[in-house]
Every structure is written in structure tokens, then in C-alpha cells.
Design an enzyme around this catalytic site. Sequence first.
Site, mmCIF file in Angstrom:
data_model
loop_
_atom_site.group_PDB
_atom_site.id
_atom_site.type_symbol
_atom_site.label_atom_id
_atom_site.label_comp_id
_atom_site.label_asym_id
_atom_site.label_seq_id
_atom_site.Cartn_x
_atom_site.Cartn_y
_atom_site.Cartn_z
ATOM 1 N N CYS A 115 -3.377 -5.654 1.481
ATOM 2 C CA CYS A 115 -2.790 -4.541 2.313
ATOM 3 C C CYS A 115 -3.371 -4.762 3.715
ATOM 4 O O CYS A 115 -3.989 -5.505 4.177
ATOM 5 C CB CYS A 115 -2.747 -3.182 1.699
ATOM 6 S SG CYS A 115 -3.894 -2.333 1.475
ATOM 7 N N CYS A 189 1.895 -4.446 1.398
ATOM 8 C CA CYS A 189 2.602 -3.853 2.510
ATOM 9 C C CYS A 189 3.155 -4.932 3.289
ATOM 10 O O CYS A 189 2.771 -6.220 3.506
ATOM 11 C CB CYS A 189 1.680 -2.900 3.500
ATOM 12 S SG CYS A 189 0.421 -3.977 4.549
ATOM 13 N N CYS A 196 -0.731 -12.401 5.819
ATOM 14 C CA CYS A 196 -1.477 -12.971 4.547
ATOM 15 C C CYS A 196 -1.883 -14.328 4.909
ATOM 16 O O CYS A 196 -1.197 -15.170 4.935
ATOM 17 C CB CYS A 196 -1.196 -12.639 3.368
ATOM 18 S SG CYS A 196 -2.334 -12.778 2.239
#
Length: 247
Positions: A115, A189, A196
Site C-alpha cells: 500500500c 490501495c 507498484c
Amino acid sequence: MGSSSPEPPAFVRLAAHPLRWRLLAALAGSDHRVRELVDLVGEPQNLVSYHLRLLRDGGLVTASRSSFDGRDSYYHLDLDRCAAALTGTAAALHPALRQQSTPELPAGGAVLFVCTGNSARSPIAEALLRHQTEGRVEVASAGIRPRAELHPDAVRVLREDFGLDISDRRPRHYDTLTGHRFDHVISLCDKARETCPDFPGHPRRAHWSIPDPATTGDPRQAFAHTAATLDTRIRHLLPTLTEGVQP
């Protein structure tokens, strides 16, 4: 004298449509935006949106605004509702079909939760998965912009609601895991999903679009809801870890 046939249960009427079944199958693995579902099922957006509305009206699918781009919405499959509907459908055919099994605990594997700050959602998920698998799965969490310390309500909700202590843990950046191999990488999230990085070994990727409890209403209630949501999602994740298929 013959007996009249009962109407099929609502779940059968909803899920039996080929396109709706494909949408359910796609959402069983990850939360998705409409345009992603359009690509996955290969149908026009207006048709996909129509059938998503029917699934939402039937209570099987929910939608929430993206915290990364408010023009987008993420669709989520309510697996608990599906499980209850499937059990009811089987029982409607014959009472002997009302059966539930206890998921087998996975024997290995590595899962990473990602996250933004690694201070609330991802450390909660890390602790809950480790607890639910009794330490049999290697679990880690990281953030794209880690905060200095865990959110105190994340520590509190795990201690009070689950009896888990993560007070000695500190947020960390995902680059501290460079070179580490994971079987599953799950973003929690919407911002983290967009940023990412790739990890070696081509891990299975999934996204759970979960609002930041630190910015959602009353913190105590929001963190309790977030932890309960993650606990449910992780419970449904366990069989996929055992079977080695996408979460």
C-alpha cells in the site's frame, strides 16, 4: 398428477448468463475497473456496464470510487454473498447438498501486500494472513512511500479484535525487498496499484481496492471495518494459496 417446477434461485438466474459468469470469474481474482473488464471479457463497454449493474442490483458486486483517480471506480465481488447464495442454491435443489468444508491451510508460498504508507492496511493484512496460516506462508508488506511509524489504530484494532501484537513493527519501502521472490503480490490501495514495481519470478498480481481507514470517518470504526474486510478477503485467499491459482 405432476408437480410444478420451482423457479430457479436468483443466483442461478444471475450467474447462468455467460457474460455475467465471465465477469464474476474475472472479479473473483482481483478488483477491476470497467475498462479492464472490457478487455478481459472482450465485449463492448455499454454491454459490460449493463451486466455489472444487474450484478450490483443482485448484491453480488459492489463498486467504489478510486482513491487514485476519482473518475474511476473499482468493482469488487462479494465472495461471502456468493458463498451464501451457492449454499442456498444447492439446498434449494436438495437438502443433502447443503455442505460446507473447512479450507485446507497452505503449506508454503510467499505473499507481499503493498500500500502507500505501509502503516495501516498492508501491515494489518500481513499480520492477519500470518495468523490465519499459522505461520506456514511467508508474508511481507511494504509501501511506496512508507511513513515513519505504524498508525496507532492499526496496532490497536489487531490487539483488541484479533489478539495480535504488531507494536514492534516499522513501515518499510518496497525497495528493501528487491530481488526477493513472491508467489503473490497484492496491492491494497489504488495509488499503490498504479506504481507498484515488478518483482522477479512473475508473481501473480491482484488488487484489493480498500479505502485508507485513516481518512475515512471515525478512525476507530473505520479501522475495525478495514480489519474485518481484510480478514474476510484473506479467508477467501487461503484456498487459492493451497491450489496455487490466482487469488
